[in-house]
Design a protein around this motif. Sequence first.
Motif, PDB file in Angstrom:
ATOM      1  N   ALA A  36       0.829  -1.212   0.000  1.00 19.12           N
ATOM      2  CA  ALA A  36       0.000   0.000   0.000  1.00 19.12           C
ATOM      3  C   ALA A  36       0.861   1.260   0.000  1.00 19.12           C
ATOM      4  CB  ALA A  36      -0.931  -0.004   1.207  1.00 19.12           C
ATOM      5  N   ASP A  37       0.515   2.212  -0.862  1.00 18.12           N
ATOM      6  CA  ASP A  37       1.226   3.494  -0.891  1.00 18.12           C
ATOM      7  C   ASP A  37       0.322   4.638  -0.432  1.00 18.12           C
ATOM      8  OD1 ASP A  37      -0.453   3.644  -3.054  1.00 18.12           O
ATOM      9  OD2 ASP A  37       1.135   3.516  -4.561  1.00 18.12           O
ATOM     10  N   ASP A  38      -0.881   4.289   0.038  1.00 17.03           N
ATOM     11  CA  ASP A  38      -1.811   5.276   0.578  1.00 17.03           C
ATOM     12  C   ASP A  38      -2.091   4.899   2.031  1.00 17.03           C
ATOM     13  OD1 ASP A  38      -4.174   7.410  -0.325  1.00 17.03           O
ATOM     14  OD2 ASP A  38      -4.848   6.014   1.228  1.00 17.03           O
ATOM     15  N   ILE A  44      -7.229   1.003   6.611  1.00 15.35           N
ATOM     16  CA  ILE A  44      -8.478   0.258   6.413  1.00 15.35           C
ATOM     17  C   ILE A  44      -8.188  -1.234   6.379  1.00 15.35           C
ATOM     18  CG2 ILE A  44     -10.313  -0.273   4.744  1.00 15.35           C
ATOM     19  CD1 ILE A  44     -10.207   2.721   3.917  1.00 15.35           C
ATOM     20  N   MET A  45      -7.165  -1.613   5.608  1.00 16.68           N
ATOM     21  CA  MET A  45      -6.859  -3.040   5.429  1.00 16.68           C
ATOM     22  C   MET A  45      -6.252  -3.660   6.679  1.00 16.68           C
ATOM     23  SD  MET A  45      -5.652  -3.239   1.429  1.00 16.68           S
ATOM     24  CE  MET A  45      -4.368  -1.985   1.535  1.00 16.68           C
ATOM     25  N   ILE A  46      -5.433  -2.888   7.406  1.00 17.61           N
ATOM     26  CA  ILE A  46      -4.861  -3.405   8.660  1.00 17.61           C
ATOM     27  C   ILE A  46      -5.969  -3.671   9.678  1.00 17.61           C
ATOM     28  CG2 ILE A  46      -3.494  -2.745  10.690  1.00 17.61           C
ATOM     29  CD1 ILE A  46      -1.549  -1.333   8.785  1.00 17.61           C
ATOM     30  N   ASN A  47      -6.886  -2.727   9.810  1.00 17.08           N
ATOM     31  CA  ASN A  47      -7.980  -2.888  10.764  1.00 17.08           C
ATOM     32  C   ASN A  47      -8.880  -4.067  10.394  1.00 17.08           C
ATOM     33  OD1 ASN A  47      -7.094  -0.650  12.204  1.00 17.08           O
ATOM     34  ND2 ASN A  47      -8.425   0.770  11.117  1.00 17.08           N
ATOM     35  N   LEU A  48      -9.174  -4.213   9.095  1.00 17.69           N
ATOM     36  CA  LEU A  48      -9.990  -5.345   8.645  1.00 17.69           C
ATOM     37  C   LEU A  48      -9.278  -6.658   8.931  1.00 17.69           C
ATOM     38  CD1 LEU A  48     -12.390  -6.616   7.181  1.00 17.69           C
ATOM     39  CD2 LEU A  48     -11.242  -6.133   5.008  1.00 17.69           C
ATOM     40  N   HIS A  49      -7.974  -6.717   8.652  1.00 13.47           N
ATOM     41  CA  HIS A  49      -7.192  -7.934   8.893  1.00 13.47           C
ATOM     42  C   HIS A  49      -7.256  -8.323  10.367  1.00 13.47           C
ATOM     43  CE1 HIS A  49      -3.667 -10.547   9.422  1.00 13.47           C
ATOM     44  NE2 HIS A  49      -3.720 -10.782   8.112  1.00 13.47           N
ATOM     45  N   GLU A  50      -7.106  -7.346  11.250  1.00 12.67           N
ATOM     46  CA  GLU A  50      -7.113  -7.627  12.695  1.00 12.67           C
ATOM     47  C   GLU A  50      -8.467  -8.186  13.136  1.00 12.67           C
ATOM     48  OE1 GLU A  50      -6.032  -3.928  14.490  1.00 12.67           O
ATOM     49  OE2 GLU A  50      -3.880  -4.177  14.086  1.00 12.67           O
ATOM     50  N   ARG A 135     -19.015  -0.126   3.656  1.00  8.64           N
ATOM     51  CA  ARG A 135     -19.290   1.317   3.695  1.00  8.64           C
ATOM     52  C   ARG A 135     -17.993   2.126   3.684  1.00  8.64           C
ATOM     53  NH1 ARG A 135     -18.965   4.372   7.925  1.00  8.64           N
ATOM     54  NH2 ARG A 135     -19.138   2.617   9.387  1.00  8.64           N
ATOM     55  N   ILE A 136     -17.028   1.711   4.492  1.00 10.29           N
ATOM     56  CA  ILE A 136     -15.751   2.435   4.571  1.00 10.29           C
ATOM     57  C   ILE A 136     -15.046   2.426   3.219  1.00 10.29           C
ATOM     58  CG2 ILE A 136     -13.418   2.348   5.560  1.00 10.29           C
ATOM     59  CD1 ILE A 136     -14.725   1.356   8.178  1.00 10.29           C
ATOM     60  N   CYS A 137     -15.017   1.265   2.570  1.00  8.08           N
ATOM     61  CA  CYS A 137     -14.362   1.156   1.260  1.00  8.08           C
ATOM     62  C   CYS A 137     -15.087   1.994   0.212  1.00  8.08           C
ATOM     63  CB  CYS A 137     -14.306  -0.304   0.812  1.00  8.08           C
ATOM     64  SG  CYS A 137     -13.167  -1.324   1.763  1.00  8.08           S
ATOM     65  N   SER A 138     -16.414   1.974   0.250  1.00  9.67           N
ATOM     66  CA  SER A 138     -17.198   2.757  -0.713  1.00  9.67           C
ATOM     67  C   SER A 138     -16.912   4.244  -0.553  1.00  9.67           C
ATOM     68  CB  SER A 138     -18.696   2.492  -0.525  1.00  9.67           C
ATOM     69  OG  SER A 138     -19.009   1.149  -0.819  1.00  9.67           O
ATOM     70  N   GLN A 139     -16.882   4.727   0.688  1.00 10.02           N
ATOM     71  CA  GLN A 139     -16.616   6.144   0.927  1.00 10.02           C
ATOM     72  C   GLN A 139     -15.205   6.523   0.496  1.00 10.02           C
ATOM     73  OE1 GLN A 139     -18.835   8.557   1.865  1.00 10.02           O
ATOM     74  NE2 GLN A 139     -20.270   6.856   1.556  1.00 10.02           N
ATOM     75  N   TYR A 140     -14.262   5.645   0.758  1.00  6.66           N
ATOM     76  CA  TYR A 140     -12.873   5.889   0.340  1.00  6.66           C
ATOM     77  C   TYR A 140     -12.796   6.033  -1.182  1.00  6.66           C
ATOM     78  CZ  TYR A 140      -7.967   4.913  -0.756  1.00  6.66           C
ATOM     79  OH  TYR A 140      -6.686   4.976  -1.267  1.00  6.66           O
ATOM     80  N   LEU A 141     -13.414   5.112  -1.897  1.00 12.00           N
ATOM     81  CA  LEU A 141     -13.357   5.124  -3.364  1.00 12.00           C
ATOM     82  C   LEU A 141     -14.103   6.321  -3.946  1.00 12.00           C
ATOM     83  CD1 LEU A 141     -13.882   1.301  -4.018  1.00 12.00           C
ATOM     84  CD2 LEU A 141     -11.747   2.583  -4.289  1.00 12.00           C
ATOM     85  N   LEU A 142     -15.208   6.712  -3.326  1.00 12.42           N
ATOM     86  CA  LEU A 142     -15.935   7.902  -3.782  1.00 12.42           C
ATOM     87  C   LEU A 142     -15.074   9.158  -3.602  1.00 12.42           C
ATOM     88  CD1 LEU A 142     -19.523   7.168  -2.408  1.00 12.42           C
ATOM     89  CD2 LEU A 142     -18.893   7.390  -4.829  1.00 12.42           C
ATOM     90  N   GLU A 143     -14.402   9.256  -2.464  1.00 12.07           N
ATOM     91  CA  GLU A 143     -13.534  10.409  -2.199  1.00 12.07           C
ATOM     92  C   GLU A 143     -12.374  10.474  -3.189  1.00 12.07           C
ATOM     93  OE1 GLU A 143     -12.312   9.948   1.846  1.00 12.07           O
ATOM     94  OE2 GLU A 143     -14.338  10.261   2.652  1.00 12.07           O
ATOM     95  N   LYS A 144     -11.879   9.308  -3.599  1.00 12.80           N
ATOM     96  CA  LYS A 144     -10.747   9.253  -4.533  1.00 12.80           C
ATOM     97  C   LYS A 144     -11.194   9.327  -5.996  1.00 12.80           C
ATOM     98  CE  LYS A 144      -7.405   8.569  -1.500  1.00 12.80           C
ATOM     99  NZ  LYS A 144      -6.262   9.494  -1.350  1.00 12.80           N
ATOM    100  N   GLY A 145     -12.517   9.350  -6.233  1.00  7.60           N
ATOM    101  CA  GLY A 145     -13.011   9.372  -7.607  1.00  7.60           C
ATOM    102  C   GLY A 145     -12.835   8.045  -8.323  1.00  7.60           C
TER     103      GLY A 145
END
Length: 335
Positions: A36-38, A44-50, A135-145
């Motif tokens: 990951a470079d962002d 997001i991914m670390i928290n999901l993994h845990e 929801r978190i992933c959707s909001q992230y992707l919407l913010e990034k376009g």
Amino acid sequence: MPEKASITSSELGTLWLTYQEKTMILRVLEYFIEKADDEKAKDIMINLHEELEIYVGKIVQIYEEEGAVIPVGYTAQDVNKDVPKLYDNGFDIMFVRLLKEISMGLHSLNLTMTFREDITILFEDLTAITQKYFRICSQYLLEKGLLVRTPYVSMPKSVEFVKNNSYLGGIALNPFSQKRTLNTVEVSHVHKAIESNLTGLQLILGFAQCADDGEVKNFFNEGAELAKGIIKELSEVMIQTNLSIPQTPGGNATRSTVAPFSDKLMMYCTSLFCSFSMGSNSLGSAFSLRNDLPAKNTIFMKDIFEYAHKGAKIMIKNGWMEEPPQMEDRKQKMN
């Protein structure tokens, strides 16, 4: 009476399926976290993994308490974090979002087949986690376009009822038959199918260029062509209604040819996506009233089923298909 009832066949089966899916997701997350470079995507991914790791541990504990062998699933041997990035530009969260979409359907179905309270609670918790990260992933992707919304529509000013059978028009056997404009329910399913296949296409293109086995590589290339065909067919449906076609502005496969995942893991992931696609097409057919749409979905499902069946044969041939727990063969015991 014992404190807990023994687990039933359906509970054992749903736990087994969940273990396979979650251990695969954990391995994929480990690679994406490493690359990951962002920072926000990484968090997001670390928290999901845990959170998921805790529930994999709970499944293992239930198996041990019941005296059942722990499934193999997907282990550290199925991921190589020390290779170049296979995907770029937001694909990690796009992929995680699609996996969460699949998980929502699986957990909801699993809940209908569980009886013991601790297992029901486990799937309720996993459902809540899945919904949260979708929801978190959707909001992230919407913010990034990086996520395209479905088309906007003028708000209805009155309630209408179907007046005649022409509403069902669009007979697939007659391409020149008059087709009414898509309704909002139909647009939802067509848009979602295109979006999912765009993500799946990038996923499988990356798999194709890094797979070790030649037969597996050809299988992934065939899957890419299948996804392209579905995208093309459904895009034409959108165009006929003068609607914009969903396009993924990011999430491309890089030029790397070094595999971050084992062929076994990539084949299972593709199989999971095929199952999800067939389920989505079934729902799309059920809620589409224009005759040509279920006809198209029926063809898609047939093609996807045949493709998935070919993949299953490859997995069996290479000893990659772990067998679910079996029911007792009473007939054999009687002989």
